[in-house]
Design a protein around this motif. Structure first.
Motif, mmCIF file in Angstrom:
data_model
loop_
_atom_site.group_PDB
_atom_site.id
_atom_site.type_symbol
_atom_site.label_atom_id
_atom_site.label_comp_id
_atom_site.label_asym_id
_atom_site.label_seq_id
_atom_site.Cartn_x
_atom_site.Cartn_y
_atom_site.Cartn_z
ATOM 1 N N ALA A 3 40.147 33.562 30.106
ATOM 2 C CA ALA A 3 39.368 33.239 31.540
ATOM 3 C C ALA A 3 40.361 33.631 32.273
ATOM 4 O O ALA A 3 41.736 33.817 32.242
ATOM 5 N N ILE A 4 40.026 34.031 33.626
ATOM 6 C CA ILE A 4 40.945 34.452 34.860
ATOM 7 C C ILE A 4 41.238 33.098 36.016
ATOM 8 O O ILE A 4 40.043 32.698 36.443
ATOM 9 N N ALA A 5 42.299 32.715 36.065
ATOM 10 C CA ALA A 5 42.171 31.537 36.740
ATOM 11 C C ALA A 5 43.502 31.541 37.790
ATOM 12 O O ALA A 5 44.214 32.346 37.685
ATOM 13 N N VAL A 6 43.448 30.649 38.713
ATOM 14 C CA VAL A 6 44.773 30.659 39.446
ATOM 15 C C VAL A 6 45.244 29.167 39.319
ATOM 16 O O VAL A 6 44.509 28.046 39.027
ATOM 17 N N ARG A 7 46.591 29.102 39.103
ATOM 18 C CA ARG A 7 47.162 27.822 38.753
ATOM 19 C C ARG A 7 47.799 27.257 39.945
ATOM 20 O O ARG A 7 48.057 27.930 41.060
ATOM 21 N N ARG A 8 47.975 25.841 40.233
ATOM 22 C CA ARG A 8 48.498 25.227 41.274
ATOM 23 C C ARG A 8 49.646 25.629 41.462
ATOM 24 O O ARG A 8 50.478 25.959 40.461
ATOM 25 N N LEU A 15 45.557 35.396 33.256
ATOM 26 C CA LEU A 15 44.849 35.344 31.994
ATOM 27 C C LEU A 15 45.374 34.176 31.181
ATOM 28 O O LEU A 15 46.372 34.001 31.093
ATOM 29 N N ILE A 16 44.124 33.413 30.897
ATOM 30 C CA ILE A 16 44.432 32.168 30.128
ATOM 31 C C ILE A 16 43.491 31.966 29.183
ATOM 32 O O ILE A 16 42.422 32.745 29.116
ATOM 33 N N GLU A 17 43.807 30.966 28.027
ATOM 34 C CA GLU A 17 42.781 30.635 26.999
ATOM 35 C C GLU A 17 42.254 29.424 27.162
ATOM 36 O O GLU A 17 42.920 28.439 27.712
ATOM 37 N N LYS A 18 40.801 29.303 26.939
ATOM 38 C CA LYS A 18 40.308 27.844 27.431
ATOM 39 C C LYS A 18 39.128 27.772 25.886
ATOM 40 O O LYS A 18 38.777 28.749 25.568
ATOM 41 N N MET A 123 34.486 33.393 36.081
ATOM 42 C CA MET A 123 35.218 34.341 35.358
ATOM 43 C C MET A 123 36.099 34.158 34.011
ATOM 44 O O MET A 123 37.294 33.799 33.751
ATOM 45 N N ALA A 124 35.128 34.015 33.195
ATOM 46 C CA ALA A 124 35.536 33.580 31.758
ATOM 47 C C ALA A 124 34.337 34.290 30.792
ATOM 48 O O ALA A 124 33.450 34.590 31.279
#
Ligand code: NAP
Ligand code: BGC
Ligand code: ZN
Length: 353
Positions: A3-8, A15-18, A123-124
């Motif tokens: 997934a494509i994420a924004v972190r705090r 790019l992260i794994e979920k 976006m995952a």
């Protein structure tokens, strides 16, 4: 899944794994194909609009998606159906706006917006959604399905603009679109059949790909550095419709001066706080003495998405070819977030058809 994420605290996507989501009752599992990027995504990443899901240290981005049903999970959908998800979801329990199919009219606190406000986006590699928030997309439109959400935004804004003029015989001929970003250009294309004369305002020097698109659509490019919005009526002609898609707050008020008598300006931009001086008396007087209207419009519902599907299908191929400047796989997703003058509309491809 990826997934494509924004972190705090971060100001760029990662790019992260979920875990792959599991559909609840009434929800389908969708394999994501493409997710578009717009100005709102840049505002979300910059932290100037929206907010993270409660308690989450990241938010999956993306609200302009198209995917294919992987598991209908007992809903009326079938495996392989191509679908586009709407953006708003119930925050907890239902409310009157969702109950009547008008979540786009819900006030703050009565909705989440996936990928924008309080809920993870699309976006995952997979997402789940209640079937009632999935709109079918003809398979031949799959590659462009990520344009249905932005088209639905213009469908809603135009519905509200026209409704505000429905008490009399309104026969608009000229439209001025403020903003040559992806929403502005898509709107010029969508309006080109129903308006005889179109203008689109930007602040770019030639040569510029957005100016080429504006002119190829038969519209006139207006440079706001030479012709400010409140001078457009004199320099060109007064507009029956103004469609504001810059997020540049003074435009909301200058639009009143740009309007022809009995005209309407639809405001779409989402600016931050911004104090500036204006002649409030003149604006108030113009609105009253010339029966002008200002209409704000946000989000869209299933009806607007259904019309958005038709609008995207009607666009000429050359236009969508020029509008979509890049579709990037997960290995180079960062490029979809480039914001230079050669980029118009981009998308991330999460999986192939
Ligand atoms: P975008 O790509 O950032 O486009 C904004 C465009 O406006 C840019 O091309 C920018 O030009 C131009 N612009 C800004 N200030 C200007 C000025 N003073 N004079 C002339 N042009 C100016 O964003 P978008 O995705 O098209 O969206 C447009 C706006 O609508 C954003 O504020 C977005 O948040 C909002 N929006 C609202 C909704 C809704 O439901 N209400 C839905 C979608 C988007 P440069 O590129 O040259 O800087
Ligand atoms: C999205 C809308 C959303 C709005 C405000 C836009 O970019 O397309 O669905 O309601 O931003 O957050
Ligand atoms: Zn958007």
């Amino acid at each position: 899944m990826k997934a494509i994420a924004v972190r705090r605290g971060d100001d760029s996507p990662v790019l992260i794994e979920k875990p792959r989501p599991v559909p609840a009752d009434g929800e389908a599992l969708v394999r994501t194909l493409r997710v578009g990027v717009d100005g709102t995504d840049h505002e979300v990443i910059a932290g100037s609009h929206g907010g993270f899901p409660d308690g989450a240290d990241h938010m999956v981005l993306g609200h302009e998606a198209v995917g294919v049903v992987e598991d209908p999970n007992g809903t009326a959908l079938s495996p392989g159906d191509v679908v586009v998800p709407t953006v708003r979801r119930r925050p907890n329990g239902s409310n009157e706006y969702f109950a009547r199919g008008e979540p786009d009219m819900a006030p703050s606190g009565e909705y989440h917006e996936r990928g924008i406000e309080g809920a993870h986006g699309f976006m995952a590699e997979y997402f789940t959604s209640p079937a009632e928030h999935l709109v079918e997309c003809p398979p031949e439109l799959t590659d462009l399905g990520f344009l249905v959400e932005p088209a639905s935004i213009t469908e809603k804004a135009m519905e509200h603009a026209r409704a505000s003029r429905s008490a009399f015989e309104w026969s608009p001929e000229s439209a001025l679109v403020l903003g040559n970003g992806s929403l502005g250009l898509l709107t010029v294309a969508m309006l080109s059949d129903s308006f005889e004369r179109l203008y689109c305002l930007g602040r770019r020097d030639r040569p510029d790909p957005t100016i080429d698109v504006i002119e190829a659509l038969g519209a006139t490019y207006v440079d706001s550095r030479e012709t400010p919005v409140d001078d457009v009526a004199e320099a060109h002609e007064p507009a029956d419709l103004v469609y504001e898609a810059t997020g540049f707050a003074p435009h909301a008020f200058e639009a009143v001066e740009a309007l022809a008598p009995n005209g309407v300006a639809a405001l779409l931009g989402v600016p931050g706080d911004w104090e500036f001086e204006l002649n409030g008396g003149a604006i108030h007087r113009e609105l009253v003495l010339h029966n002008k209207a200002l209409v704000g419009s946000v989000n869209s519902n299933v009806r607007h998405f259904e019309r958005g599907v038709e609008s995207i299908a009607a666009l000429p191929d050359w236009f969508t070819d020029d509008l979509v400047t890049g579709v990037y796989g997960l290995d180079e997703f960062e490029r979809a977030f480039d914001d230079d003058d050669t980029t118009i509309k981009t998308a991330v491809e999460l999986s192939a058809r």
